[in-house]
Design a protein around this motif. Structure first.
Motif, PDB file in Angstrom:
ATOM      1  N   PRO A  92     -24.232   2.579  67.450  1.00  0.00           N
ATOM      2  CA  PRO A  92     -23.554   3.762  66.866  1.00  0.00           C
ATOM      3  C   PRO A  92     -21.969   3.683  67.651  1.00  0.00           C
ATOM      4  CG  PRO A  92     -24.948   4.376  68.652  1.00  0.00           C
ATOM      5  CD  PRO A  92     -25.073   2.732  68.289  1.00  0.00           C
ATOM      6  N   ILE A  93     -21.134   4.633  66.803  1.00  0.00           N
ATOM      7  CA  ILE A  93     -19.826   4.820  67.514  1.00  0.00           C
ATOM      8  C   ILE A  93     -19.631   6.253  67.329  1.00  0.00           C
ATOM      9  CG2 ILE A  93     -17.360   4.540  67.190  1.00  0.00           C
ATOM     10  CD1 ILE A  93     -17.600   2.194  65.361  1.00  0.00           C
ATOM     11  N   ARG A  94     -19.351   7.011  68.708  1.00  0.00           N
ATOM     12  CA  ARG A  94     -19.381   8.398  68.668  1.00  0.00           C
ATOM     13  C   ARG A  94     -18.008   8.943  68.876  1.00  0.00           C
ATOM     14  NH1 ARG A  94     -23.685   6.157  71.287  1.00  0.00           N
ATOM     15  NH2 ARG A  94     -25.822   7.092  71.007  1.00  0.00           N
ATOM     16  N   PHE A  95     -17.815  10.119  68.654  1.00  0.00           N
ATOM     17  CA  PHE A  95     -16.648  10.790  69.006  1.00  0.00           C
ATOM     18  C   PHE A  95     -16.100  10.525  70.294  1.00  0.00           C
ATOM     19  CE2 PHE A  95     -14.557  14.639  70.846  1.00  0.00           C
ATOM     20  CZ  PHE A  95     -13.578  14.820  70.017  1.00  0.00           C
ATOM     21  N   ASN A  96     -14.637  10.144  70.151  1.00  0.00           N
ATOM     22  CA  ASN A  96     -13.862  10.089  71.306  1.00  0.00           C
ATOM     23  C   ASN A  96     -13.949   8.476  71.631  1.00  0.00           C
ATOM     24  OD1 ASN A  96     -11.831  11.245  72.308  1.00  0.00           O
ATOM     25  ND2 ASN A  96     -12.639  11.670  74.321  1.00  0.00           N
ATOM     26  N   ASP A  97     -15.009   7.584  71.158  1.00  0.00           N
ATOM     27  CA  ASP A  97     -14.927   6.088  71.395  1.00  0.00           C
ATOM     28  C   ASP A  97     -13.528   5.694  70.833  1.00  0.00           C
ATOM     29  OD1 ASP A  97     -17.566   6.403  72.671  1.00  0.00           O
ATOM     30  OD2 ASP A  97     -18.472   5.345  71.079  1.00  0.00           O
ATOM     31  N   GLN A  98     -13.227   4.414  71.576  1.00  0.00           N
ATOM     32  CA  GLN A  98     -11.945   3.831  71.072  1.00  0.00           C
ATOM     33  C   GLN A  98     -12.546   2.408  70.439  1.00  0.00           C
ATOM     34  OE1 GLN A  98      -9.048   2.229  73.888  1.00  0.00           O
ATOM     35  NE2 GLN A  98      -7.738   3.595  72.737  1.00  0.00           N
ATOM     36  N   ILE A  99     -12.080   2.250  69.336  1.00  0.00           N
ATOM     37  CA  ILE A  99     -12.609   1.013  68.500  1.00  0.00           C
ATOM     38  C   ILE A  99     -11.322  -0.002  68.377  1.00  0.00           C
ATOM     39  CG2 ILE A  99     -14.547   2.105  67.693  1.00  0.00           C
ATOM     40  CD1 ILE A  99     -12.906   2.059  64.760  1.00  0.00           C
ATOM     41  N   GLN A 100     -11.622  -1.150  67.861  1.00  0.00           N
ATOM     42  CA  GLN A 100     -10.499  -2.117  67.328  1.00  0.00           C
ATOM     43  C   GLN A 100     -11.381  -2.932  66.436  1.00  0.00           C
ATOM     44  OE1 GLN A 100      -9.312  -5.136  70.323  1.00  0.00           O
ATOM     45  NE2 GLN A 100      -7.107  -4.660  69.709  1.00  0.00           N
ATOM     46  N   ILE A 101     -10.711  -3.168  65.355  1.00  0.00           N
ATOM     47  CA  ILE A 101     -11.107  -3.929  64.230  1.00  0.00           C
ATOM     48  C   ILE A 101     -10.686  -5.665  64.311  1.00  0.00           C
ATOM     49  CG2 ILE A 101     -11.033  -4.593  61.896  1.00  0.00           C
ATOM     50  CD1 ILE A 101     -11.588  -1.201  63.471  1.00  0.00           C
TER      51      ILE A 101
END
Length: 168
Positions: A92-101
């Motif tokens: 899961p990815i949650r609110f306020n998490d930081q992601i990179q593609i």
């Protein structure tokens, strides 16, 4: 004889297998912080947003290489319509998490690009792949008067810019 090869023959073989000999590069997008609009009521990123993040990374990638995402001309509009996409969700990815593609190219055809992507959650320790998949796009022109779509060959100079990202 086997075991003895001229330098010229060896170089010819190496040049004929550039992706076998060299490592491909991966493009990494600018980090993105998950916003409320990206999530459902439980604060988890909605599945439909994942491909939007990938498209944003694709735009960053092409722009960095100097390849226009859309070109408007009098007689047509050129761009990269979507042909196919897949996405496997693994964490899961949650609110306020930081992601990179992370983008690589799985296949570079005459009229098409097949991207491979990973969506990496930078907020986990260690960073974790939250999703991965593929996005296939075509290079095409659409005639604005009749909406007819015509495939176009990807220019050679663009292929040269894209080829370091071609994976195995």
């Amino acid at each position: 004889r086997i075991g003895k090869m001229s330098r010229r023959n060896l170089l010819a073989i190496i040049k004929s297998f550039p992706n076998f000999i060299t490592m491909s590069q991966a493009f990494r997008s600018q980090p993105h912080t998950i916003d409320i609009a990206d999530t459902d009521l439980a604060g988890l990123t909605h599945f439909s947003r994942y491909l939007c993040f990938v498209e944003t990374a694709e735009r960053q990638f092409l722009t960095q290489l100097g390849i226009p995402v859309i070109t408007r001309e009098r007689a047509s509009i050129k761009g990269f319509p979507r042909r196919h996409s897949t996405c496997d969700y693994t964490a899961p990815i949650r609110f306020n998490d930081q992601i990179q593609i992370e983008l690589t190219i799985g296949r570079l055809g005459e009229h098409s690009i097949q991207y491979r992507f990973k969506i990496i959650n930078l907020s986990t320790t260690p960073s974790q792949t939250a999703a991965s998949g593929e996005l296939a796009v075509l290079y095409a022109a659409i005639n604005p008067t009749n909406n007819k779509l015509t495939l176009i060959e990807i220019p050679a100079d663009w292929k040269t810019k894209l080829s370091p990202f071609l994976g195995k």
